[in-house]
Design a protein around this motif. Structure first.
Motif, short mmCIF file in Angstrom:
data_model
loop_
_atom_site.label_atom_id
_atom_site.label_comp_id
_atom_site.label_asym_id
_atom_site.label_seq_id
_atom_site.Cartn_x
_atom_site.Cartn_y
_atom_site.Cartn_z
N LYS A 26 0.97 -0.87 -0.51
CA LYS A 26 0.12 0.15 -0.20
C LYS A 26 0.51 1.25 -0.20
O LYS A 26 1.81 1.50 0.22
N PRO A 27 0.81 2.13 -1.07
CA PRO A 27 1.30 3.06 -0.92
C PRO A 27 1.44 3.83 0.37
O PRO A 27 -0.13 4.68 0.13
N VAL A 28 2.28 5.05 0.75
CA VAL A 28 1.91 5.32 1.89
C VAL A 28 2.71 7.00 2.05
O VAL A 28 3.64 6.60 1.15
N THR A 29 2.01 7.60 2.45
CA THR A 29 2.87 9.09 2.54
C THR A 29 3.74 9.06 4.27
O THR A 29 2.86 9.36 5.18
N MET A 30 5.09 9.44 4.04
CA MET A 30 5.68 9.02 5.81
C MET A 30 7.41 10.54 5.69
O MET A 30 7.11 10.33 4.70
N ARG A 31 6.68 11.00 6.86
CA ARG A 31 7.98 11.74 7.09
C ARG A 31 9.03 10.90 8.13
O ARG A 31 8.67 11.10 8.82
N LEU A 32 10.53 10.71 7.62
CA LEU A 32 11.30 10.29 8.18
C LEU A 32 12.14 11.35 8.50
O LEU A 32 12.65 12.44 7.83
N SER A 33 12.76 11.51 9.26
CA SER A 33 14.04 11.76 9.48
C SER A 33 15.92 11.94 8.68
O SER A 33 15.58 11.02 7.98
N GLU A 34 15.97 12.99 8.21
CA GLU A 34 16.74 12.59 6.75
C GLU A 34 18.59 11.59 7.14
O GLU A 34 18.60 10.58 6.98
N ASP A 35 18.05 11.34 8.91
CA ASP A 35 20.02 10.66 9.16
C ASP A 35 19.31 8.87 9.04
O ASP A 35 19.76 7.78 8.70
N VAL A 36 17.80 8.86 9.68
CA VAL A 36 16.79 7.83 9.35
C VAL A 36 17.16 6.96 7.39
O VAL A 36 17.41 5.95 7.45
N VAL A 37 16.68 8.09 7.27
CA VAL A 37 16.70 7.26 6.18
C VAL A 37 18.32 7.03 5.09
O VAL A 37 18.63 6.42 4.53
N ASP A 38 19.17 8.01 5.54
CA ASP A 38 20.65 8.04 5.37
C ASP A 38 20.68 6.66 5.18
O ASP A 38 22.00 5.91 5.23
N TYR A 39 20.40 6.31 6.22
CA TYR A 39 20.86 4.92 7.18
C TYR A 39 20.26 3.78 6.03
O TYR A 39 21.43 3.07 6.07
N PHE A 40 19.37 3.81 6.41
CA PHE A 40 18.39 2.70 5.35
C PHE A 40 19.16 2.67 4.04
O PHE A 40 19.21 1.84 3.33
N LYS A 41 19.46 3.90 3.34
CA LYS A 41 19.19 4.22 2.20
C LYS A 41 21.46 3.01 2.08
O LYS A 41 21.74 2.71 1.24
N GLY A 42 21.95 3.41 3.37
CA GLY A 42 23.28 2.78 2.68
C GLY A 42 23.39 1.67 3.31
O GLY A 42 24.24 1.22 2.51
N MET A 43 22.56 0.69 4.43
CA MET A 43 22.17 -0.29 4.08
C MET A 43 22.09 -1.04 3.35
O MET A 43 21.93 -2.44 2.55
N ALA A 44 20.34 0.02 2.45
CA ALA A 44 20.37 -0.82 0.76
C ALA A 44 21.26 -0.80 -0.22
O ALA A 44 21.23 -1.99 -1.02
N GLU A 45 21.89 -0.19 -0.22
CA GLU A 45 23.27 -0.29 -1.22
C GLU A 45 24.26 -1.35 -0.81
O GLU A 45 24.66 -1.38 -2.22
N GLU A 46 23.92 -1.27 0.27
CA GLU A 46 25.49 -2.48 0.13
C GLU A 46 24.61 -4.29 0.17
O GLU A 46 24.90 -4.76 -0.22
N ALA A 47 23.15 -3.92 0.19
CA ALA A 47 22.60 -5.23 0.16
C ALA A 47 22.35 -5.32 -0.92
O ALA A 47 21.69 -6.37 -1.46
N GLY A 48 22.12 -4.70 -1.88
CA GLY A 48 21.75 -4.39 -3.18
C GLY A 48 19.83 -4.14 -3.08
O GLY A 48 19.56 -5.26 -4.59
N VAL A 49 19.83 -3.59 -2.76
CA VAL A 49 17.06 -3.61 -2.73
C VAL A 49 17.54 -1.85 -2.74
O VAL A 49 18.70 -1.05 -1.82
N PRO A 50 16.01 -1.73 -3.07
CA PRO A 50 15.93 -0.89 -2.62
C PRO A 50 15.38 -0.30 -1.51
O PRO A 50 15.13 -1.28 -0.63
N TYR A 51 16.04 0.98 -0.96
CA TYR A 51 15.68 1.40 1.04
C TYR A 51 14.67 1.41 1.13
O TYR A 51 14.53 0.44 2.24
N GLN A 52 13.38 1.93 0.44
CA GLN A 52 12.19 1.77 0.54
C GLN A 52 11.96 0.02 0.89
O GLN A 52 10.93 -0.19 2.00
N SER A 53 12.32 -0.51 0.01
CA SER A 53 12.33 -2.53 0.68
C SER A 53 12.46 -2.82 1.50
O SER A 53 11.71 -3.63 2.22
N LEU A 54 13.61 -1.92 2.05
CA LEU A 54 14.76 -2.93 3.68
C LEU A 54 13.74 -2.47 4.26
O LEU A 54 13.89 -3.15 5.68
N ILE A 55 13.55 -0.53 4.24
CA ILE A 55 12.68 -0.34 5.17
C ILE A 55 11.17 -1.44 5.61
O ILE A 55 11.05 -1.48 7.22
#
Length: 77
Positions: A26-55
């Motif tokens: 289900k598509p949702v709109t969320m406001r997340l802290s920039e550091d939280v997004v950066d954290y998940f984007k970094g992990m997602a890049e290492e894992a080779g998956v989109p960060y939204q999928s990782l979240i």
């Protein structure tokens, strides 16, 4: 037992929409802290998956483990 062909021609197959696609996510709109997004984007890049999928995977794990958030507000003195 039938043997598999070396190649299959899928060009003549009719495509059809996944009937469960709308129920999968289900598509949702969320406001997340920039550091939280950066954290998940970094992990997602290492894992080779989109960060939204990782979240989504992380939140699904919280659901599966029945994790609860414990919030302690400072008491007003």
């Amino acid at each position: 037992m039938a043997e598999m062909k070396a190649e299959y021609d899928f060009s003549k197959m009719k495509s059809r929409k996944n009937p469960y696609a709308s129920k999968l996510k289900k598509p949702v709109t969320m406001r997340l802290s920039e550091d939280v997004v950066d954290y998940f984007k970094g992990m997602a890049e290492e894992a080779g998956v989109p960060y939204q999928s990782l979240i989504n995977l992380y939140l699904r794990d919280c659901l599966a483990q029945n994790r609860r958030v414990e919030i302690k507000w400072p008491s007003a003195a």
